[in-house]
Each structure stands twice: as structure tokens, then as C-alpha cells.
Design a protein around this motif. Structure first.
Motif, mmCIF file in Angstrom:
data_model
loop_
_atom_site.group_PDB
_atom_site.id
_atom_site.type_symbol
_atom_site.label_atom_id
_atom_site.label_comp_id
_atom_site.label_asym_id
_atom_site.label_seq_id
_atom_site.Cartn_x
_atom_site.Cartn_y
_atom_site.Cartn_z
ATOM 1 N N ASP A 178 10.064 62.276 -67.130
ATOM 2 C CA ASP A 178 10.363 63.395 -66.396
ATOM 3 C C ASP A 178 11.919 63.582 -66.196
ATOM 4 O O ASP A 178 12.429 64.651 -65.936
ATOM 5 C CB ASP A 178 9.912 63.332 -64.830
ATOM 6 C CG ASP A 178 8.313 63.824 -65.120
ATOM 7 O OD1 ASP A 178 7.869 64.601 -65.882
ATOM 8 O OD2 ASP A 178 7.487 63.602 -64.057
ATOM 9 N N ASP A 219 4.638 59.606 -60.092
ATOM 10 C CA ASP A 219 5.197 58.984 -61.510
ATOM 11 C C ASP A 219 5.177 57.428 -61.358
ATOM 12 O O ASP A 219 4.722 56.563 -62.268
ATOM 13 C CB ASP A 219 6.268 59.514 -62.044
ATOM 14 C CG ASP A 219 6.228 61.038 -62.631
ATOM 15 O OD1 ASP A 219 5.044 61.314 -62.961
ATOM 16 O OD2 ASP A 219 7.102 61.605 -62.700
ATOM 17 N N SER A 239 3.322 62.660 -67.535
ATOM 18 C CA SER A 239 4.416 62.893 -66.733
ATOM 19 C C SER A 239 4.125 63.902 -65.650
ATOM 20 O O SER A 239 4.123 65.049 -66.119
ATOM 21 C CB SER A 239 5.415 62.996 -67.728
ATOM 22 O OG SER A 239 5.735 62.151 -68.317
ATOM 23 N N PRO A 258 6.165 57.506 -66.954
ATOM 24 C CA PRO A 258 6.294 59.183 -66.557
ATOM 25 C C PRO A 258 7.604 59.619 -66.039
ATOM 26 O O PRO A 258 8.014 60.489 -66.188
ATOM 27 C CB PRO A 258 4.811 59.353 -65.746
ATOM 28 C CG PRO A 258 3.977 58.407 -66.102
ATOM 29 C CD PRO A 258 4.969 57.191 -66.396
#
Length: 134
Positions: free
Chosen positions: A112, A101, A24, A108
């Protein structure tokens, strides 16, 4: 054959765990705090207060825990004998981290977003000059 299938599932499971923990971008690269920078040419020395809590002193860099800055947080610069100066902090999504991402696979990005690490404060750099009180 059975051991081969178990090993494949084990590797897949470990890969997914590693992917979700380590990839991430905003979570890994940005750490647990935001860096707010107050120009060294700015005068006078002032307390940096966010939503009523002192978080550091300016000029210079102040590290603020990510959870402390919310969309619409009020940052106040306060010095004795001077008028306070206020800024409204906004949280903006980082386009760069979002793209990376997504390219990694999307998982990820979910991490996030749920941690809030995809957001960065705006503004992050300040040049101030406090006015003396009459």
C-alpha cells in the motif's frame, strides 16, 4: 519425501503471492480512484479542476485517479460569471488500513505504501458557494 517438500514450498510460494496480491487493504478496497463529493445543495454548477486539468463537474461525486492527487494539489471550482474557489488537497495516511495491513502481517502495508494507496485526499467532501463577479 522429496515431493512432499516440493509441495510444501509450492504451497508456501503460492500463499505468499496470494497474500501480496490480494490482501493490501487500501489497494483492494479503494480501487484506482478517489471519490470527491461536492454537496448537492452547492451552487452554481462548476468545473472541478485539479492542478490545471478538468476532472469533472460539481455538484455531485467526481471520481479522480489516485495518481492525480498529490500532497499539495490545488483543486479549483470554476464557473462562468463567478469567482473561482481554490482548495489545497493534502494526502493523509489511512489509519484504519494501516492497522489492518499490520494485523495481516505487514507485507500488505509495504504494498500500500509503494503504490501510494494508503493515502487518502483531505478534504474529500466539499460544500461550496461561488460568489458572482462584479
Amino acid at each position: 519425501m522429496r515431493n512432499s517438500v516440493q509441495n510444501s514450498f509450492s504451497r508456501l510460494f503460492l500463499s505468499m503471492v496470494a497474500l501480496s496480491i490480494f490482501s493490501s487493504c487500501a489497494t483492494v478496497l479503494e480501487g484506482r480512484s478517489h471519490r470527491l463529493v461536492f454537496s448537492k445543495e452547492s451552487l452554481p454548477k462548476a468545473e472541478v479542476i485539479i492542478d490545471g486539468e478538468k476532472v469533472g463537474e460539481a455538484p455531485g461525486a467526481v471520481m479522480v485517479p489516485k495518481k492525480k492527487i498529490q500532497h499539495g494539489s490545488i483543486l479549483v471550482l470554476k464557473a462562468e460569471g463567478y469567482e473561482s474557489q481554490e482548495y489545497v488537497l493534502l494526502r493523509k495516511q489511512s489509519a484504519a488500513y494501516s492497522v489492518v495491513d499490520l494485523l495481516i502481517g505487514g507485507v500488505p502495508l509495504i504494498i500500500d505504501y509503494t503504490t501510494g494507496n494508503i493515502y487518502q485526499p483531505s478534504p474529500r467532501r466539499f460544500r461550496y458557494e461561488l460568489i458572482k463577479q462584479n
